[in-house]
Design a protein around this motif. Structure first.
Motif, PDB file in Angstrom:
ATOM      1  N   TYR A  72       6.842  -5.663   7.478  1.00 58.70           N
ATOM      2  CA  TYR A  72       6.224  -5.237   6.226  1.00 58.70           C
ATOM      3  C   TYR A  72       6.719  -3.857   5.826  1.00 58.70           C
ATOM      4  CZ  TYR A  72       2.556  -4.019   2.887  1.00 58.70           C
ATOM      5  OH  TYR A  72       1.874  -3.631   1.761  1.00 58.70           O
ATOM      6  N   LEU A  73       6.829  -2.952   6.809  1.00 60.48           N
ATOM      7  CA  LEU A  73       7.334  -1.606   6.521  1.00 60.48           C
ATOM      8  C   LEU A  73       8.758  -1.655   5.990  1.00 60.48           C
ATOM      9  CD1 LEU A  73       5.973   0.396   9.593  1.00 60.48           C
ATOM     10  CD2 LEU A  73       5.244   0.619   7.219  1.00 60.48           C
ATOM     11  N   ILE A  74       9.601  -2.454   6.640  1.00 57.20           N
ATOM     12  CA  ILE A  74      10.995  -2.581   6.204  1.00 57.20           C
ATOM     13  C   ILE A  74      11.072  -3.119   4.778  1.00 57.20           C
ATOM     14  CG2 ILE A  74      13.173  -3.813   6.621  1.00 57.20           C
ATOM     15  CD1 ILE A  74      12.457  -3.804   9.608  1.00 57.20           C
ATOM     16  N   SER A  75      10.214  -4.072   4.467  1.00 51.43           N
ATOM     17  CA  SER A  75      10.283  -4.749   3.179  1.00 51.43           C
ATOM     18  C   SER A  75       9.777  -3.908   2.019  1.00 51.43           C
ATOM     19  CB  SER A  75       9.487  -6.056   3.236  1.00 51.43           C
ATOM     20  OG  SER A  75       9.992  -6.917   4.222  1.00 51.43           O
ATOM     21  N   TYR A  76       8.691  -3.143   2.254  1.00 52.56           N
ATOM     22  CA  TYR A  76       8.000  -2.559   1.104  1.00 52.56           C
ATOM     23  C   TYR A  76       7.751  -1.057   1.169  1.00 52.56           C
ATOM     24  CZ  TYR A  76       7.119  -7.334  -0.339  1.00 52.56           C
ATOM     25  OH  TYR A  76       7.271  -8.639  -0.734  1.00 52.56           O
ATOM     26  N   PHE A  77       8.192  -0.382   2.241  1.00 54.23           N
ATOM     27  CA  PHE A  77       7.858   1.036   2.333  1.00 54.23           C
ATOM     28  C   PHE A  77       8.457   1.853   1.187  1.00 54.23           C
ATOM     29  CE2 PHE A  77       8.686   5.394   3.794  1.00 54.23           C
ATOM     30  CZ  PHE A  77       7.373   5.797   4.007  1.00 54.23           C
ATOM     31  N   LEU A  78       9.648   1.492   0.736  1.00 51.16           N
ATOM     32  CA  LEU A  78      10.280   2.267  -0.341  1.00 51.16           C
ATOM     33  C   LEU A  78       9.469   2.234  -1.628  1.00 51.16           C
ATOM     34  CD1 LEU A  78      14.082   1.459   0.123  1.00 51.16           C
ATOM     35  CD2 LEU A  78      12.880   3.587   0.655  1.00 51.16           C
ATOM     36  N   SER A  79       8.631   1.219  -1.787  1.00 48.21           N
ATOM     37  CA  SER A  79       7.806   1.160  -2.994  1.00 48.21           C
ATOM     38  C   SER A  79       6.811   2.319  -3.055  1.00 48.21           C
ATOM     39  CB  SER A  79       7.045  -0.176  -3.051  1.00 48.21           C
ATOM     40  OG  SER A  79       6.092  -0.264  -1.992  1.00 48.21           O
ATOM     41  N   VAL A  80       6.458   2.866  -1.885  1.00 51.06           N
ATOM     42  CA  VAL A  80       5.491   3.959  -1.848  1.00 51.06           C
ATOM     43  C   VAL A  80       6.071   5.222  -2.473  1.00 51.06           C
ATOM     44  CG1 VAL A  80       4.083   5.423  -0.348  1.00 51.06           C
ATOM     45  CG2 VAL A  80       4.388   3.006   0.194  1.00 51.06           C
ATOM     46  N   VAL A  81       7.350   5.458  -2.250  1.00 47.47           N
ATOM     47  CA  VAL A  81       7.975   6.686  -2.755  1.00 47.47           C
ATOM     48  C   VAL A  81       8.637   6.478  -4.111  1.00 47.47           C
ATOM     49  CG1 VAL A  81       8.327   7.618  -0.451  1.00 47.47           C
ATOM     50  CG2 VAL A  81      10.105   6.176  -1.461  1.00 47.47           C
ATOM     51  N   ASN A  82       8.511   5.290  -4.670  1.00 43.23           N
ATOM     52  CA  ASN A  82       9.070   5.024  -5.994  1.00 43.23           C
ATOM     53  C   ASN A  82       8.233   5.745  -7.053  1.00 43.23           C
ATOM     54  OD1 ASN A  82       9.542   3.689  -8.588  1.00 43.23           O
ATOM     55  ND2 ASN A  82      10.701   2.182  -7.416  1.00 43.23           N
ATOM     56  N   GLN A  83       8.887   6.582  -7.850  1.00 43.51           N
ATOM     57  CA  GLN A  83       8.190   7.362  -8.873  1.00 43.51           C
ATOM     58  C   GLN A  83       8.260   6.703 -10.251  1.00 43.51           C
ATOM     59  OE1 GLN A  83       6.418  10.125  -8.674  1.00 43.51           O
ATOM     60  NE2 GLN A  83       6.754  10.735  -6.554  1.00 43.51           N
ATOM     61  N   GLY A  84       8.808   5.494 -10.299  1.00 44.77           N
ATOM     62  CA  GLY A  84       8.984   4.822 -11.587  1.00 44.77           C
ATOM     63  C   GLY A  84       7.666   4.442 -12.241  1.00 44.77           C
ATOM     64  N   VAL A  85       7.680   4.460 -13.561  1.00 43.26           N
ATOM     65  CA  VAL A  85       6.539   4.006 -14.358  1.00 43.26           C
ATOM     66  C   VAL A  85       7.030   2.850 -15.209  1.00 43.26           C
ATOM     67  CG1 VAL A  85       4.827   4.624 -16.112  1.00 43.26           C
ATOM     68  CG2 VAL A  85       5.521   6.316 -14.400  1.00 43.26           C
ATOM     69  N   PHE A  86       6.397   1.703 -15.049  1.00 43.75           N
ATOM     70  CA  PHE A  86       6.874   0.498 -15.707  1.00 43.75           C
ATOM     71  C   PHE A  86       6.133   0.253 -17.014  1.00 43.75           C
ATOM     72  CE2 PHE A  86       7.715   0.237 -11.199  1.00 43.75           C
ATOM     73  CZ  PHE A  86       9.051  -0.088 -11.180  1.00 43.75           C
ATOM     74  N   PHE A  87       6.586  -0.744 -17.744  1.00 48.02           N
ATOM     75  CA  PHE A  87       6.097  -0.983 -19.101  1.00 48.02           C
ATOM     76  C   PHE A  87       4.572  -1.103 -19.140  1.00 48.02           C
ATOM     77  CE2 PHE A  87       4.983  -3.812 -22.620  1.00 48.02           C
ATOM     78  CZ  PHE A  87       5.570  -3.148 -23.679  1.00 48.02           C
ATOM     79  N   ASP A  88       4.011  -1.934 -18.272  1.00 47.00           N
ATOM     80  CA  ASP A  88       2.567  -2.150 -18.295  1.00 47.00           C
ATOM     81  C   ASP A  88       1.777  -0.916 -17.872  1.00 47.00           C
ATOM     82  OD1 ASP A  88       2.969  -4.713 -19.116  1.00 47.00           O
ATOM     83  OD2 ASP A  88       2.617  -5.649 -17.166  1.00 47.00           O
ATOM     84  N   ASP A  89       2.419  -0.026 -17.126  1.00 46.83           N
ATOM     85  CA  ASP A  89       1.716   1.144 -16.605  1.00 46.83           C
ATOM     86  C   ASP A  89       1.300   2.123 -17.695  1.00 46.83           C
ATOM     87  OD1 ASP A  89       2.151   0.077 -14.109  1.00 46.83           O
ATOM     88  OD2 ASP A  89       3.934   1.284 -13.714  1.00 46.83           O
ATOM     89  N   TRP A  90       1.980   2.075 -18.840  1.00 44.70           N
ATOM     90  CA  TRP A  90       1.686   3.038 -19.890  1.00 44.70           C
ATOM     91  C   TRP A  90       0.328   2.803 -20.537  1.00 44.70           C
ATOM     92  CZ3 TRP A  90       4.299   7.412 -20.334  1.00 44.70           C
ATOM     93  CH2 TRP A  90       5.574   7.468 -19.746  1.00 44.70           C
ATOM     94  N   VAL A  91      -0.304   1.687 -20.198  1.00 46.37           N
ATOM     95  CA  VAL A  91      -1.670   1.451 -20.695  1.00 46.37           C
ATOM     96  C   VAL A  91      -2.630   2.498 -20.138  1.00 46.37           C
ATOM     97  CG1 VAL A  91      -3.607  -0.181 -20.704  1.00 46.37           C
ATOM     98  CG2 VAL A  91      -1.266  -1.029 -20.942  1.00 46.37           C
ATOM     99  N   THR A  92      -2.369   2.958 -18.901  1.00 50.37           N
ATOM    100  CA  THR A  92      -3.264   3.937 -18.275  1.00 50.37           C
ATOM    101  C   THR A  92      -2.549   5.226 -17.862  1.00 50.37           C
ATOM    102  OG1 THR A  92      -2.888   2.865 -16.121  1.00 50.37           O
ATOM    103  CG2 THR A  92      -4.816   2.149 -17.383  1.00 50.37           C
ATOM    104  N   PHE A  93      -1.221   5.185 -17.727  1.00 52.92           N
ATOM    105  CA  PHE A  93      -0.493   6.371 -17.260  1.00 52.92           C
ATOM    106  C   PHE A  93      -0.480   7.454 -18.336  1.00 52.92           C
ATOM    107  CE2 PHE A  93       3.478   8.819 -16.822  1.00 52.92           C
ATOM    108  CZ  PHE A  93       3.272   9.346 -15.556  1.00 52.92           C
TER     109      PHE A  93
END
Length: 288
Positions: A2-23
């Motif tokens: 699980y760490l190998i697969s998804y740990f990089l998502s934790v440090v991802n600073q990207g803001v995606f299209f749907d996120d702008w509803v609350t970001f």
């Protein structure tokens, strides 16, 4: 895995299209948004208000929350699978690994999906607590399980998946004795609270958490939709199933081929080692 697969998502600073509803909104604006859509207790608005008050750490904090919730849910699932006698340790491990790394929800990286992941974790916590209550008779576990599951129903799909919890409790009741419908019925008459909590949640939400303002009718089930259910069912299954295959498997495999190859290879080697070790122990016992 699980760490190998998804740990990089934790440090991802990207803001995606749907996120702008609350970001990048004021904290009170996010609370109002979740009130208007009729979200149970509006708790994601308060969570986001706190997270974004952390400044530059806000986005990683939200993603870390989702990451921990998914990882912890895997550990709980593994523990639950131990109660199913038909599953050997190798099968339990394989199911848990697939549960952890299979890309069934690639949108989990989106900031706007964090509340689904929290509900996901709450569902498994409630599931585990009710199983422990059945094993120990602890009323604290029963209360904790009901509350956690009630909270998880903030994500409506868990109202349906709650049937798995009931099925597991029935399995634990009946696995050590011959199936007896009368005794089963008698047992569950003393557990009416467990059977009615989805209905209680639906009534509470209907009475106190209705969408309003710009979101009147949001996520509501209308009678016309129910009438058209069967005519739409095949189309929905076709579109959603194909979408899952195309997005979650084909595109994921294309974009993450080497990662998927490494994970597959490591999984194979681990399972092979477990199987070899199991066979070695059996041989040793036979020799002895």
């Amino acid at each position: 895995f699980y760490l190998i697969s998804y740990f990089l998502s934790v440090v991802n600073q990207g803001v995606f299209f749907d996120d702008w509803v609350t970001f990048n909104h004021q904290g009170d604006d996010n609370i109002l948004f979740f009130r208007e859509i009729g979200y149970f207790l509006y708790w994601p608005g308060y969570f986001l208000k706190f997270a974004y008050s952390l400044g530059a750490f806000g986005v990683p904090f939200i993603r870390l929350t989702g990451f921990v919730c998914m990882g912890a849910s895997t550990l709980i699932l593994y523990d639950l699978l131990k109660r199913i006698r038909e599953l050997d340790p190798t099968a339990r491990l394989a199911i848990s690994i697939l549960f952890a790394i299979f890309p069934i929800n690639p949108e989990r990286i989106s900031l706007n999906n964090f509340h689904y992941l929290v509900c996901y974790f709450a569902f498994f916590c409630g599931f585990w607590a009710l199983v422990r209550w059945q094993e120990t008779g602890s009323w604290r576990m029963r209360v904790a399980g009901v509350l956690a599951l009630f909270f998880s129903f903030s994500t409506a799909s868990f109202l349906l998946f709650y049937s798995i919890v009931i099925a597991m409790l029935v399995y634990l009741d009946e696995r050590d004795r011959r199936w007896n419908f009368k005794s089963l019925l008698l047992t569950w008459t003393r557990r009416v609270d467990l059977l009615i909590i989805p209905g209680v949640f639906w009534v509470v939400k209907k009475m106190y958490f209705q969408p309003f303002g710009e979101y009147v009718g949001y996520n509501q089930v209308e009678m016309s939709a129910i009438q058209n259910f069967f005519s739409s069912l095949l189309y929905i299954l076709k579109e959603n199933f194909w979408y899952m295959i195309k997005i979650d498997i084909l595109i994921y495999a294309r974009d993450h081929f080497f990662k998927a190859l490494i994970i597959t290879a490591v999984t194979y080697l681990v399972l092979r080692h477990i199987k070899w070790k199991s066979l070695s122990v059996k041989k040793a016992l036979l020799i002895t």
